[in-house]
Design a protein around this motif. Structure first.
Motif, PDB file in Angstrom:
ATOM      1  N   LEU A  21       0.846  -1.194   0.000  1.00  0.00           N
ATOM      2  CA  LEU A  21       0.000   0.000   0.000  1.00  0.00           C
ATOM      3  C   LEU A  21       0.883   1.247   0.000  1.00  0.00           C
ATOM      4  CD1 LEU A  21      -3.097   0.355   0.132  1.00  0.00           C
ATOM      5  CD2 LEU A  21      -2.828   0.863   2.561  1.00  0.00           C
ATOM      6  N   PRO A  22       0.664   2.184  -0.913  1.00  0.00           N
ATOM      7  CA  PRO A  22       1.527   3.371  -0.963  1.00  0.00           C
ATOM      8  C   PRO A  22       1.266   4.306   0.207  1.00  0.00           C
ATOM      9  CG  PRO A  22      -0.266   3.599  -2.529  1.00  0.00           C
ATOM     10  CD  PRO A  22      -0.361   2.194  -1.978  1.00  0.00           C
ATOM     11  N   ASP A 180      -3.274   5.129   8.842  1.00  0.00           N
ATOM     12  CA  ASP A 180      -2.128   4.652   8.075  1.00  0.00           C
ATOM     13  C   ASP A 180      -1.503   3.392   8.661  1.00  0.00           C
ATOM     14  OD1 ASP A 180      -2.311   6.893   6.322  1.00  0.00           O
ATOM     15  OD2 ASP A 180      -1.333   8.116   7.850  1.00  0.00           O
ATOM     16  N   ASP A 181      -2.181   2.783   9.625  1.00  0.00           N
ATOM     17  CA  ASP A 181      -1.650   1.577  10.273  1.00  0.00           C
ATOM     18  C   ASP A 181      -1.977   0.357   9.414  1.00  0.00           C
ATOM     19  OD1 ASP A 181      -0.779  -0.439  11.905  1.00  0.00           O
ATOM     20  OD2 ASP A 181      -2.330  -0.196  13.423  1.00  0.00           O
ATOM     21  N   THR A 182      -1.079   0.035   8.508  1.00  0.00           N
ATOM     22  CA  THR A 182      -1.306  -1.105   7.621  1.00  0.00           C
ATOM     23  C   THR A 182      -0.874  -2.428   8.244  1.00  0.00           C
ATOM     24  OG1 THR A 182       0.837  -0.690   6.557  1.00  0.00           O
ATOM     25  CG2 THR A 182      -1.125   0.300   5.548  1.00  0.00           C
ATOM     26  N   ASP A 183      -0.390  -2.380   9.479  1.00  0.00           N
ATOM     27  CA  ASP A 183      -0.077  -3.624  10.184  1.00  0.00           C
ATOM     28  C   ASP A 183      -1.333  -4.233  10.805  1.00  0.00           C
ATOM     29  OD1 ASP A 183       2.636  -3.537   9.600  1.00  0.00           O
ATOM     30  OD2 ASP A 183       3.073  -2.278  11.348  1.00  0.00           O
ATOM     31  N   ALA A 184      -2.393  -3.462  10.859  1.00  0.00           N
ATOM     32  CA  ALA A 184      -3.649  -3.965  11.403  1.00  0.00           C
ATOM     33  C   ALA A 184      -4.262  -4.973  10.442  1.00  0.00           C
ATOM     34  CB  ALA A 184      -4.619  -2.811  11.636  1.00  0.00           C
ATOM     35  N   HIS A 185      -5.172  -5.808  10.962  1.00  0.00           N
ATOM     36  CA  HIS A 185      -5.917  -6.709  10.094  1.00  0.00           C
ATOM     37  C   HIS A 185      -6.655  -5.876   9.052  1.00  0.00           C
ATOM     38  CE1 HIS A 185      -9.133  -9.457   8.786  1.00  0.00           C
ATOM     39  NE2 HIS A 185      -8.333 -10.442   9.173  1.00  0.00           N
ATOM     40  N   THR A 186      -6.772  -6.398   7.849  1.00  0.00           N
ATOM     41  CA  THR A 186      -7.376  -5.632   6.762  1.00  0.00           C
ATOM     42  C   THR A 186      -8.770  -5.137   7.124  1.00  0.00           C
ATOM     43  OG1 THR A 186      -6.136  -6.937   5.157  1.00  0.00           O
ATOM     44  CG2 THR A 186      -8.003  -5.672   4.330  1.00  0.00           C
ATOM     45  N   PHE A 191     -12.315  -0.699   8.323  1.00  0.00           N
ATOM     46  CA  PHE A 191     -13.335  -0.088   9.172  1.00  0.00           C
ATOM     47  C   PHE A 191     -12.896   1.312   9.590  1.00  0.00           C
ATOM     48  CE2 PHE A 191     -15.772   0.182  13.275  1.00  0.00           C
ATOM     49  CZ  PHE A 191     -17.032   0.154  12.691  1.00  0.00           C
ATOM     50  N   ARG A 192     -11.621   1.474   9.887  1.00  0.00           N
ATOM     51  CA  ARG A 192     -11.113   2.798  10.234  1.00  0.00           C
ATOM     52  C   ARG A 192     -11.249   3.756   9.056  1.00  0.00           C
ATOM     53  NH1 ARG A 192      -5.571   0.483  13.026  1.00  0.00           N
ATOM     54  NH2 ARG A 192      -6.429   0.045  15.100  1.00  0.00           N
ATOM     55  N   GLN A 193     -10.926   3.272   7.864  1.00  0.00           N
ATOM     56  CA  GLN A 193     -11.074   4.104   6.674  1.00  0.00           C
ATOM     57  C   GLN A 193     -12.532   4.517   6.485  1.00  0.00           C
ATOM     58  OE1 GLN A 193      -8.737   5.143   4.200  1.00  0.00           O
ATOM     59  NE2 GLN A 193      -7.120   4.499   5.590  1.00  0.00           N
ATOM     60  N   PHE A 194     -13.433   3.568   6.653  1.00  0.00           N
ATOM     61  CA  PHE A 194     -14.858   3.842   6.471  1.00  0.00           C
ATOM     62  C   PHE A 194     -15.344   4.900   7.456  1.00  0.00           C
ATOM     63  CE2 PHE A 194     -19.298   2.801   7.649  1.00  0.00           C
ATOM     64  CZ  PHE A 194     -19.912   3.122   6.447  1.00  0.00           C
ATOM     65  N   LEU A 195     -14.934   4.780   8.710  1.00  0.00           N
ATOM     66  CA  LEU A 195     -15.395   5.722   9.725  1.00  0.00           C
ATOM     67  C   LEU A 195     -14.762   7.103   9.605  1.00  0.00           C
ATOM     68  CD1 LEU A 195     -15.603   3.537  12.965  1.00  0.00           C
ATOM     69  CD2 LEU A 195     -17.469   4.365  11.519  1.00  0.00           C
ATOM     70  N   SER A 196     -13.762   7.237   8.728  1.00  0.00           N
ATOM     71  CA  SER A 196     -13.148   8.555   8.544  1.00  0.00           C
ATOM     72  C   SER A 196     -14.041   9.491   7.736  1.00  0.00           C
ATOM     73  CB  SER A 196     -11.781   8.422   7.866  1.00  0.00           C
ATOM     74  OG  SER A 196     -11.909   7.967   6.532  1.00  0.00           O
ATOM     75  N   THR A 197     -15.107   8.962   7.136  1.00  0.00           N
ATOM     76  CA  THR A 197     -16.112   9.779   6.456  1.00  0.00           C
ATOM     77  C   THR A 197     -17.337   9.895   7.352  1.00  0.00           C
ATOM     78  OG1 THR A 197     -15.364   9.071   4.272  1.00  0.00           O
ATOM     79  CG2 THR A 197     -17.596   9.942   4.423  1.00  0.00           C
ATOM     80  N   SER A 198     -17.878  11.090   7.455  1.00  0.00           N
ATOM     81  CA  SER A 198     -19.011  11.332   8.345  1.00  0.00           C
ATOM     82  C   SER A 198     -20.290  10.724   7.780  1.00  0.00           C
ATOM     83  CB  SER A 198     -19.189  12.839   8.553  1.00  0.00           C
ATOM     84  OG  SER A 198     -20.351  13.099   9.305  1.00  0.00           O
ATOM     85  N   LEU A 199     -20.822   9.719   8.460  1.00  0.00           N
ATOM     86  CA  LEU A 199     -22.060   9.084   8.008  1.00  0.00           C
ATOM     87  C   LEU A 199     -23.237  10.056   7.943  1.00  0.00           C
ATOM     88  CD1 LEU A 199     -21.847   5.659   9.890  1.00  0.00           C
ATOM     89  CD2 LEU A 199     -21.217   6.164   7.529  1.00  0.00           C
TER      90      LEU A 199
END
Length: 291
Positions: A21-22, A180-186, A191-199
């Motif tokens: 991942l870049p 940016d923690d790509t060591d986490a489980h995908t 889920f973190r990426q998804f929650l970075s946008t305001s529902l």
């Protein structure tokens, strides 16, 4: 139905893995704001800018395809405004998202590029062609159409209700700073990426999507265009995706046998036809001799 449910659960439990991942950075777009951008692959290769779907981010939507594309393309992603780490504006329109994309290209020194858009991103790609003549080598339109169903007042009302009722929930959900923690489980990373946008912005996004309609000018599009049809799509039906093929002169059809989230859920079936679609659209051939 049961088989599709099992497939979706399997993809969530065992998602397509994070690979190469870049790294990204916040990029200042003069007069517009800042957005999160990744820029990877050979800098002297043809540029492809990937435009993501609603309620995702540049990386969440496109992470499975980036490593393969990097072998032959300079690949750029950005978070569209009010998504992820995108520009914090008071409103949301696809016109602004198209202009933001060209501003990213300007700052990065990219004159011409191929715009590849998934769902909402496909509408943004079409608007880049219309609003910024001469900037595109080609387009790749994935799981998208010449309009979005939010034009239906009932669909817009549903979008507004989702936004309104999700606001209290969004306030108590944990907001991660570890995007940016790509060591986490995908799945955790996604889920973190998804929650970075305001529902709660869902209603605003629906309104912005509902304003888009390219049917009157599809026939004027004069760059090589690939249309990647998701044949099991329930959000943007294949019949609406077909309108792009029927309306854009010389457009070429590619297929992925998946649903509307096929770029991530079922990515192993998406990567190859997407790469072929990018290759077909990235070779600039004059319209008069295109097949």
């Amino acid at each position: 139905m049961l088989q599709r449910t099992r497939r979706s659960v399997r993809h969530l439990v065992r998602p397509y893995p994070l690979r190469d991942l870049p790294a990204g950075t916040m990029l200042d777009l003069p007069g517009r704001g800042q957005t999160f951008v990744t820029d990877s692959g050979p800098k002297d290769a043809p540029a492809v800018i990937l435009l993501h779907s609603v309620l995702t981010t540049g990386l969440l939507c496109w992470y499975p395809v980036i490593p393969a594309l990097n072998e032959r393309y300079r690949v750029i992603t950005l978070d569209h405004r009010r998504h992820g780490r995108g520009i914090r504006s008071d409103d949301f329109t696809l016109d602004d998202a198209a202009d933001d994309t060209v501003a990213v290209a300007d700052v990065l020194g990219v004159d011409r590029f191929t715009a590849a858009g998934f769902s909402m991103g496909g509408g943004i790609a079409q608007l880049i062609w219309r609003r910024h003549p001469g900037r595109l080598n080609g387009m790749v339109l994935c799981s998208t159409g010449p309009f979005f169903s939010e034009q239906d007042p009932r669909a817009q009302a549903v979008a507004e209700k989702v936004g309104r009722f999700s606001a209290p929930l969004y306030k108590v959900l944990p907001k991660s700073t570890r995007l940016d923690d790509t060591d986490a489980h995908t799945t955790v990373w996604a889920f973190r990426q998804f929650l970075s946008t305001s529902l709660p912005d869902f209603g605003m996004f629906g309104e912005g999507l509902g304003r888009f309609d390219s049917r009157d000018w599809l026939g004027d599009i004069d760059v090589p265009t690939s249309v990647l049809v998701s044949t099991r799509d329930k959000v943007v039906p294949p019949s609406r995706q077909q309108l792009l093929l029927d309306g854009i002169p010389g457009a070429r059809r590619f297929e992925v046998h998946g649903g509307h989230a096929c770029c991530v859920l079922g990515a192993e079936d998406f990567i190859e036809p997407f790469g072929a679609a990018v290759d077909a659209a990235s070779v600039h051939v004059p319209r008069a001799i295109r097949s």
